[in-house]
Enzyme design. Structure first.
Site, PDB file in Angstrom:
ATOM      1  N   GLY A   1      82.845   4.853  20.876  1.00  0.00           N
ATOM      2  CA  GLY A   1      82.673   4.001  22.053  1.00  0.00           C
ATOM      3  C   GLY A   1      81.688   2.884  21.784  1.00  0.00           C
ATOM      4  O   GLY A   1      82.022   1.866  21.180  1.00  0.00           O
ATOM      5  N   GLY A   2      80.449   3.087  22.213  1.00  0.00           N
ATOM      6  CA  GLY A   2      79.412   2.048  22.142  1.00  0.00           C
ATOM      7  C   GLY A   2      79.336   1.317  20.807  1.00  0.00           C
ATOM      8  O   GLY A   2      79.292   0.079  20.761  1.00  0.00           O
TER       9      GLY A   2
ATOM     10  N   GLY B   1      78.370   8.651  25.063  1.00  0.00           N
ATOM     11  CA  GLY B   1      77.498   7.614  25.615  1.00  0.00           C
ATOM     12  C   GLY B   1      76.077   8.088  25.890  1.00  0.00           C
ATOM     13  O   GLY B   1      75.320   7.421  26.591  1.00  0.00           O
TER      14      GLY B   1
ATOM     15  N   GLU C   1      86.028  15.272  21.941  1.00  0.00           N
ATOM     16  CA  GLU C   1      84.868  14.544  22.436  1.00  0.00           C
ATOM     17  C   GLU C   1      84.097  15.395  23.435  1.00  0.00           C
ATOM     18  O   GLU C   1      84.450  15.438  24.626  1.00  0.00           O
ATOM     19  CB  GLU C   1      85.305  13.259  23.140  1.00  0.00           C
ATOM     20  CG  GLU C   1      86.077  12.299  22.264  1.00  0.00           C
ATOM     21  CD  GLU C   1      85.967  10.880  22.788  1.00  0.00           C
ATOM     22  OE1 GLU C   1      85.506  10.025  22.037  1.00  0.00           O
ATOM     23  OE2 GLU C   1      86.318  10.633  23.957  1.00  0.00           O
TER      24      GLU C   1
ATOM     25  N   SER D   1      78.964   9.509  20.637  1.00  0.00           N
ATOM     26  CA  SER D   1      77.756   8.892  20.073  1.00  0.00           C
ATOM     27  C   SER D   1      77.761   8.775  18.549  1.00  0.00           C
ATOM     28  O   SER D   1      76.706   8.887  17.912  1.00  0.00           O
ATOM     29  CB  SER D   1      76.506   9.640  20.563  1.00  0.00           C
ATOM     30  OG  SER D   1      76.414   9.557  21.976  1.00  0.00           O
TER      31      SER D   1
ATOM     32  N   HIS E   1      91.114  10.527  28.340  1.00  0.00           N
ATOM     33  CA  HIS E   1      89.679  10.375  28.048  1.00  0.00           C
ATOM     34  C   HIS E   1      88.893  11.053  29.178  1.00  0.00           C
ATOM     35  O   HIS E   1      89.308  11.026  30.338  1.00  0.00           O
ATOM     36  CB  HIS E   1      89.327   8.891  27.954  1.00  0.00           C
ATOM     37  CG  HIS E   1      87.939   8.662  27.429  1.00  0.00           C
ATOM     38  ND1 HIS E   1      86.816   8.774  28.219  1.00  0.00           N
ATOM     39  CD2 HIS E   1      87.497   8.366  26.178  1.00  0.00           C
ATOM     40  CE1 HIS E   1      85.756   8.543  27.471  1.00  0.00           C
ATOM     41  NE2 HIS E   1      86.132   8.294  26.237  1.00  0.00           N
TER      42      HIS E   1
ATOM     43  N   GLU F   1      86.401  10.188  30.779  1.00  0.00           N
ATOM     44  CA  GLU F   1      86.061   9.297  31.909  1.00  0.00           C
ATOM     45  C   GLU F   1      87.249   9.147  32.852  1.00  0.00           C
ATOM     46  O   GLU F   1      87.082   9.044  34.065  1.00  0.00           O
ATOM     47  CB  GLU F   1      85.598   7.929  31.366  1.00  0.00           C
ATOM     48  CG  GLU F   1      84.205   8.036  30.763  1.00  0.00           C
ATOM     49  CD  GLU F   1      83.921   7.056  29.644  1.00  0.00           C
ATOM     50  OE1 GLU F   1      84.663   6.072  29.480  1.00  0.00           O
ATOM     51  OE2 GLU F   1      82.941   7.307  28.905  1.00  0.00           O
TER      52      GLU F   1
ATOM     53  N   ASN G   1      86.838   2.605  21.098  1.00  0.00           N
ATOM     54  CA  ASN G   1      87.211   2.623  22.512  1.00  0.00           C
ATOM     55  C   ASN G   1      86.278   1.644  23.218  1.00  0.00           C
ATOM     56  O   ASN G   1      85.099   1.933  23.411  1.00  0.00           O
ATOM     57  CB  ASN G   1      87.038   4.038  23.085  1.00  0.00           C
ATOM     58  CG  ASN G   1      87.246   4.066  24.584  1.00  0.00           C
ATOM     59  OD1 ASN G   1      87.781   3.126  25.167  1.00  0.00           O
ATOM     60  ND2 ASN G   1      86.814   5.150  25.215  1.00  0.00           N
ATOM     61  N   TRP G   2      86.819   0.486  23.562  1.00  0.00           N
ATOM     62  CA  TRP G   2      85.972  -0.562  24.155  1.00  0.00           C
ATOM     63  C   TRP G   2      85.630  -0.264  25.611  1.00  0.00           C
ATOM     64  O   TRP G   2      84.795  -0.921  26.193  1.00  0.00           O
ATOM     65  CB  TRP G   2      86.679  -1.919  24.046  1.00  0.00           C
ATOM     66  CG  TRP G   2      86.716  -2.488  22.665  1.00  0.00           C
ATOM     67  CD1 TRP G   2      86.553  -1.829  21.482  1.00  0.00           C
ATOM     68  CD2 TRP G   2      86.909  -3.876  22.320  1.00  0.00           C
ATOM     69  NE1 TRP G   2      86.652  -2.692  20.429  1.00  0.00           N
ATOM     70  CE2 TRP G   2      86.872  -3.960  20.907  1.00  0.00           C
ATOM     71  CE3 TRP G   2      87.128  -5.042  23.053  1.00  0.00           C
ATOM     72  CZ2 TRP G   2      87.044  -5.173  20.226  1.00  0.00           C
ATOM     73  CZ3 TRP G   2      87.296  -6.238  22.379  1.00  0.00           C
ATOM     74  CH2 TRP G   2      87.244  -6.308  20.980  1.00  0.00           C
ATOM     75  N   LYS G   3      86.330   0.684  26.210  1.00  0.00           N
ATOM     76  CA  LYS G   3      86.130   1.017  27.633  1.00  0.00           C
ATOM     77  C   LYS G   3      86.270  -0.249  28.479  1.00  0.00           C
ATOM     78  O   LYS G   3      87.089  -1.096  28.167  1.00  0.00           O
ATOM     79  CB  LYS G   3      84.770   1.691  27.839  1.00  0.00           C
ATOM     80  CG  LYS G   3      84.497   2.806  26.842  1.00  0.00           C
ATOM     81  CD  LYS G   3      83.380   3.676  27.268  1.00  0.00           C
ATOM     82  CE  LYS G   3      83.049   4.670  26.169  1.00  0.00           C
ATOM     83  NZ  LYS G   3      82.305   5.798  26.629  1.00  0.00           N
TER      84      LYS G   3
HETATM   85  C1  PEP Z   1      84.162   7.359  23.789  1.00  0.00           C
HETATM   86  O1  PEP Z   1      84.102   6.615  24.742  1.00  0.00           O
HETATM   87  O2  PEP Z   1      85.239   7.844  23.469  1.00  0.00           O
HETATM   88  C2  PEP Z   1      82.926   7.634  23.047  1.00  0.00           C
HETATM   89  C3  PEP Z   1      82.952   8.542  22.118  1.00  0.00           C
HETATM   90  O3  PEP Z   1      81.818   6.902  23.396  1.00  0.00           O
HETATM   91  P1  PEP Z   1      80.413   6.849  22.612  1.00  0.00           P
HETATM   92  O4  PEP Z   1      80.734   6.664  21.140  1.00  0.00           O
HETATM   93  O5  PEP Z   1      79.703   5.654  23.179  1.00  0.00           O
HETATM   94  O6  PEP Z   1      79.712   8.120  22.860  1.00  0.00           O
END
Ligand code: PEP
Length: 248
Positions: free
Chosen positions: A233-234, A172, A166, A212, A94, A96, A9-11
């Site tokens: 994500g990251g 994050g 999640e 994470s 998501h 966010e 997930n590049w956000k």
């Molecule tokens: C996400 O944005 O779905 C996510 C899991 O982010 P991260 O891996 O950075 O926690």
């Protein structure tokens, strides 16, 4: 035996030109026979990403989609805009988007219905806050999210869906859920799907863990009986994503 699915997930990261560069960098690193690999990128980069990923094992997904076909919805993306360019997956609900853009379980359900109508595989996100975990209501809360997300979805559709568990406190933050916490909730989600539908649907649906995930935590998480991969994500923006995809 469920096939693993590992999605990035590049956000709101990477411009279209940076997208080409990153996909070219990651392409050789994410080669695998053992999992579906999906890059979910910002809407403006979807066409570029599809072009850049051609000939590779990378599928491209969107990070959001609207639940109407077309019309006066300034700034929104319709499902047929996604299918027209070859988008196969869409992240829905998501945390966010729930937090900053007021998405609710009801809008999530509308989007899931619309995605299936257009043959797009939804990656349906659910997850509890830290307060909910501390108050011991995690499973109740997730069951409610799942039950509403799957309203009026047929068993055949549900079998092809992807759910991403999640925990919000792990997104994050660098705080990954323990393997036991992640497995416990993913199993509860599968049990909930069995209740709504039947055992065959529960056995088919793919459930990811997200929050994470790194190359260091992927192997243990993804080898749990009810965890079928991850939403990342990251770490999906770094060469580390190749190690996560090839976690074995
Ligand atoms: C996400 O944005 O779905 C996510 C899991 O982010 P991260 O891996 O950075 O926690």
């Amino acid at each position: 035996m469920r096939r693993k699915i590992i999605a990035g997930n590049w956000k709101m990261n990477k411009t279209p030109s940076e997208t080409i560069k990153l996909i070219n960098e990651l392409k050789p690193l994410v080669v695998t026979e053992d999992a579906d690999v999906v890059f979910c990128v910002p809407a403006i980069s979807l066409t570029t990403a599809i072009e850049a990923a051609k000939g590779s094992n990378i599928e491209i997904g969107a990070e959001n989609m609207y639940f109407e076909e077309s019309g006066a919805f300034t700034g929104e993306i319709a499902p047929n805009m996604l299918t027209d360019i070859g988008v196969k997956y869409v992240i829905i609900g998501h945390s966010e988007r729930r937090e900053y853009f007021a998405e609710s379980d009801v809008t999530v359900n509308k989007k899931v219905l619309k995605a299936f109508e257009h043959g797009i595989t939804p990656i349906i996100c659910c997850g509890e806050s830290l307060t909910q975990r501390e108050q011991g209501v995690t499973i109740d809360f997730i069951r409610q999210q799942i039950k509403i997300a799957f309203l009026n979805i047929t068993a055949d559709q549900a079998k092809t869906a992807v759910i991403a568990y999640e925990p919000i406190w792990a997104i994050g933050t660098g705080k990954v859920a323990t393997t036991e916490q992640a497995q416990e909730v993913c199993k509860a989600i599968r049990d909930c799907i069995a209740e709504i539908y039947d055992d065959a649907t529960a056995a088919a649906i793919r459930i990811q863990y997200g929050g994470s995930v790194t190359a260091a935590s992927a192997a243990e998480l993804f080898s749990q009986p009810d965890i079928d991969g991850g939403l990342v994500g990251g770490a999906s923006l770094k060469p580390d994503f190749g190690k996560i995809v090839n976690y074995k």
